[in-house]
Scaffold this active site. Structure first.
Site, PDB file in Angstrom:
ATOM      1  N   LEU A 183       1.018  -1.156  -0.002  1.00  0.00           N
ATOM      2  CA  LEU A 183       0.076  -0.035   0.039  1.00  0.00           C
ATOM      3  C   LEU A 183       0.856   1.224   0.083  1.00  0.00           C
ATOM      4  CD1 LEU A 183      -1.663  -2.317   0.854  1.00  0.00           C
ATOM      5  CD2 LEU A 183      -3.010  -0.825   2.432  1.00  0.00           C
ATOM      6  N   ILE A 184       1.067   1.925  -1.136  1.00  0.00           N
ATOM      7  CA  ILE A 184       2.122   2.855  -1.368  1.00  0.00           C
ATOM      8  C   ILE A 184       1.486   4.480  -1.461  1.00  0.00           C
ATOM      9  CG2 ILE A 184       2.228   2.522  -3.879  1.00  0.00           C
ATOM     10  CD1 ILE A 184       5.262   3.354  -3.445  1.00  0.00           C
ATOM     11  N   LYS A 265      -8.451   3.605   7.224  1.00  0.00           N
ATOM     12  CA  LYS A 265      -7.488   2.607   7.079  1.00  0.00           C
ATOM     13  C   LYS A 265      -8.270   1.340   6.917  1.00  0.00           C
ATOM     14  CE  LYS A 265      -3.544   4.805   7.223  1.00  0.00           C
ATOM     15  NZ  LYS A 265      -2.860   5.027   8.422  1.00  0.00           N
ATOM     16  N   GLY A 287       3.661   0.664   5.886  1.00  0.00           N
ATOM     17  CA  GLY A 287       4.795   1.321   6.227  1.00  0.00           C
ATOM     18  C   GLY A 287       4.377   1.641   7.788  1.00  0.00           C
ATOM     19  N   GLN A 296      -2.180   4.251  14.454  1.00  0.00           N
ATOM     20  CA  GLN A 296      -1.062   3.162  14.609  1.00  0.00           C
ATOM     21  C   GLN A 296      -0.733   2.768  16.076  1.00  0.00           C
ATOM     22  OE1 GLN A 296       2.241   4.448  12.161  1.00  0.00           O
ATOM     23  NE2 GLN A 296       0.976   4.852  10.399  1.00  0.00           N
ATOM     24  N   CYS A 456      16.282  14.038 -18.594  1.00  0.00           N
ATOM     25  CA  CYS A 456      16.709  13.112 -17.665  1.00  0.00           C
ATOM     26  C   CYS A 456      17.214  11.924 -18.470  1.00  0.00           C
ATOM     27  CB  CYS A 456      15.642  12.569 -16.594  1.00  0.00           C
ATOM     28  SG  CYS A 456      14.304  11.508 -17.615  1.00  0.00           S
TER      29      CYS A 456
END
Length: 482
Positions: A183-184, A265, A287, A296, A456
Site C-alpha cells: 500500500l504505497i 484505514k 509502512g 497506529q 533526464c
C-alpha cells in the site's frame, strides 16, 4: 570483463535443494536485469558463486552498479582472470596490478585457493607479500588493519586478480518468496517497507489510493517506478491505482470525526484485500510504525487488521522516524517523499488513539459500501513497465524535441548525485540544474520567457514532470531527448 557474485550468507546455509533453487532464481534475475546493458553477456552459476562475463567495456560501470542493487547478492568482485605457471608468476602479475595502489601504503595479501597445487594459500600470501614488500620501497606489510588488502584467488591454473570489491544489498533473490501487495503513498514509510520486502525475496506489487488528483498519482507512480527500476526490474509487477476520493467523501459526510482515521484505514485494507485476492497475492505490506500516528496504536492496528483475513506485513513496526528517513536516503526515495503531499492526516481533527470496536462498527453501518465496491471494480491496473509508455500518451500535448532554438534552455532534472557522476554538456545551449524534487517549488522562479527543455537519462521522469508542470499552468515546457 568478469565479475564474481558472492551469495548472501543466509542462502549458503540452506539445504542443498533450497540453495540450488535460490541460486538458479538469482542467476535468472541477474540475466533479466543485465540484458538491457549487454545481450551477449554470460551468466554462469556455480555452487558458491555466480560468474558474469561481458564484452562491452563501455558498460562496465553500469553493469557493476546494477549488480549491487539485485537482492540476493552479498558482494561483487571485479576480477581479471589470467593463467599462471607458478608462485613467482603469481607475484609478477600481482606486482603489475597493485604497484600503484600500494605506493606509500600499508598492506597485506589474502589468498583463497581451490584445486590441486604444490603450495598452500599461506605459501602464496607469504611469497607474494614478501615480493611486493621488496619491490615497492614505500609500501609496508601490516597484517592487522592494513590500508590496502591485496585479494587473490587461485583456481586450478587460473589466477583471479581482484580489482575491486563492491557491496550488494544482500537479502534473498526476488521470486524465492511469494508475491505481496504494498500500500504505497509515496511517503517515507511505504517506500522503505516496499524495498525491505523486495530485499527479502518478494515480488512487490503496488496499490495506490488516490486522494489528491492526477498530480498525486503522478508522484506516487514515480516512486513505484523508481523502486521497481532500481531494485526489482527482474520481474514484472502491477501498479494498481484506486480513486479513493468517493470513499473519503462518504467518510467525511457520515462518520464521526474521531473515528475517521481508523475507518479510512479499514476501508483501505478492505479494498487492498479485494485487489490481492483478485491477483492471487498472499499478503499486504504497509509502512506503519507503532505509535507513529493515532491510527497506529496497538488497539487501532488490531481493529484495522480485523476487517480482512489477508496477512498484513509491517516491516517498520518497531522503527523510529529518523531510522526510516535514513533508510529512505540510502535507497534514494527521500527526495520523492519530501515533496509528496500527505492527505490521510487531514481528514480528522481529533482522532481517537484507542478506538472501540462497537463504536467503529456502528459508524460503519452509516457507510454505503457500494461506493467501496465500485472504486475497487474501477481500479486502474497497469504493468509498471508501461508507466513510461502511458506517460508518453498522457503528455501528447507536451512536445518531445531533439533540437533547440535560441530561446531554449535545457533543464537537467536528475538528482544532484546523478548530475555530479555524469554532467550534461550540450554544445550551443545553456544547461541549468534543477532536480525533479524541487520543480514543484522552484520552477516558477525561473525565467518564464524562456522555453525549458526537461531532460533526464531515460526520459521517464522528464515526461512525468512535464505533465505535472502543464497541470500547474506552465506551458513553456518540452521534453528533450539527446
Amino acid at each position: 570483463m568478469k565479475f564474481i557474485i558472492k551469495l548472501f550468507p543466509e542462502i549458503t546455509i540452506k539445504s542443498q535443494s533450497v540453495r540450488l533453487r535460490f541460486i538458479k532464481i538469482l542467476t535468472g534475475n541477474i540475466r533479466n536485469v543485465l540484458k538491457h546493458y549487454d545481450e551477449t553477456l554470460a551468466v554462469v552459476r556455480h555452487w558458491d558463486n555466480i560468474e558474469v562475463r561481458a564484452k562491452d567495456e563501455n558498460q562496465r560501470l553500469a553493469i557493476r552498479d546494477a549488480l549491487t542493487r539485485i537482492p540476493g547478492i552479498h558482494h561483487i568482485l571485479e576480477v581479471e582472470d589470467v593463467p599462471f605457471t607458478d608462485m613467482h608468476d603469481i607475484f609478477e602479475k600481482a606486482l603489475v596490478q597493485y604497484r600503484d595502489q600500494l605506493e606509500g601504503k600499508t598492506f597485506c595479501v589474502r589468498v583463497k585457493r581451490r584445486g590441486k597445487h604444490d603450495f598452500s594459500s599461506i605459501d602464496v600470501e607469504r611469497y607474494v607479500g614478501g615480493g611486493l614488500n621488496q619491490h615497492i620501497e614505500s609500501a609496508r606489510v601490516k597484517l592487522t588493519n592494513p590500508e590496502v588488502t591485496v585479494h587473490l584467488e587461485v583456481e586450478d591454473d587460473r589466477l583471479l586478480l581482484i580489482k575491486g570489491r563492491y557491496e550488494g544489498i544482500g537479502g534473498f533473490p526476488i521470486g524465492t518468496q511469494e508475491d505481496v501487495l504494498s500500500l504505497i503513498s509515496g511517503g517515507f514509510d511505504s517506500g522503505v517497507s516496499s524495498y525491505m520486502l523486495m530485499r527479502r525475496g518478494c515480488r512487490v506489487h503496488y496499490c495506490f489510493f488516490n486522494l489528491g488528483g492526477a498530480a498525486h498519482e503522478i508522484g506516487v507512480r514515480q516512486v513505484a517506478h523508481y523502486l521497481w527500476n532500481r531494485f526489482g526490474s527482474s520481474h514484472r509487477v502491477r501498479f494498481v491505482a484506486i480513486n479513493f476520493e468517493p470513499v473519503v467523501g462518504e467518510i467525511l459526510e457520515k462518520i464521526d470525526d474521531g473515528q475517521m482515521g481508523v475507518i479510512l484505514k479499514r476501508m483501505m485494507v478492505r479494498a487492498a484485500s479485494k485487489v490481492a485476492e483478485r491477483y492471487g497475492v498472499q499478503a499486504l505490506v504497509t509502512g506503519e510504525a507503532l505509535g507513529q500516528v493515532s491510527s497506529q496504536t496497538l488497539t487501532n492496528l488490531r481493529l484495522i487488521d480485523n476487517v480482512s483475513d489477508t496477512l498484513i506485513l509491517r516491516p517498520l513496526i518497531s522503527y523510529d522516524k529518523e531510522h526510516i528517513i535514513n533508510l529512505a536516503r540510502q535507497i534514494g526515495t527521500e527526495d520523492f517523499a519530501r515533496t509528496m503531499p500527505e492527505y490521510c492526516g487531514v481528514i480528522s481533527k481529533s482522532p481517537t488513539v484507542k478506538a472501540v470496536k462497537s463504536k467503529i462498527e456502528a459508524e460503519e453501518e452509516k457507510f454505503d459500501f457500494s461506493i467501496l465496491d465500485k472504486v475497487v471494480e474501477e481500479a486502474n491496473n497497469v504493468d509498471i513497465r508501461e508507466i513510461a509508455q502511458q506517460t508518453e500518451q498522457e503528455v501528447v500535448e507536451v512536445e518531445t524535441v531533439n533540437g533547440f532554438g535560441p530561446n531554449d534552455v535545457i533543464l537537467d532534472i536528475r538528482s544532484i548525485d546523478e548530475q555530479e557522476d555524469k554532467p550534461l554538456k550540450v554544445e550551443g545551449i545553456d544547461v541549468v540544474s534543477l532536480p525533479f524534487y524541487k520543480l514543484s517549488t522552484k520552477f516558477g522562479d525561473l525565467d518564464q520567457n524562456r522555453t525549458w527543455l526537461l531532460w533526464c537519462e531515460r526520459g521517464v521522469m522528464s515526461r512525468l514532470q512535464a505533465l505535472y508542470l502543464r497541470e500547474q499552468g506552465f506551458n513553456n515546457v518540452k521534453v528533450y531527448r539527446l
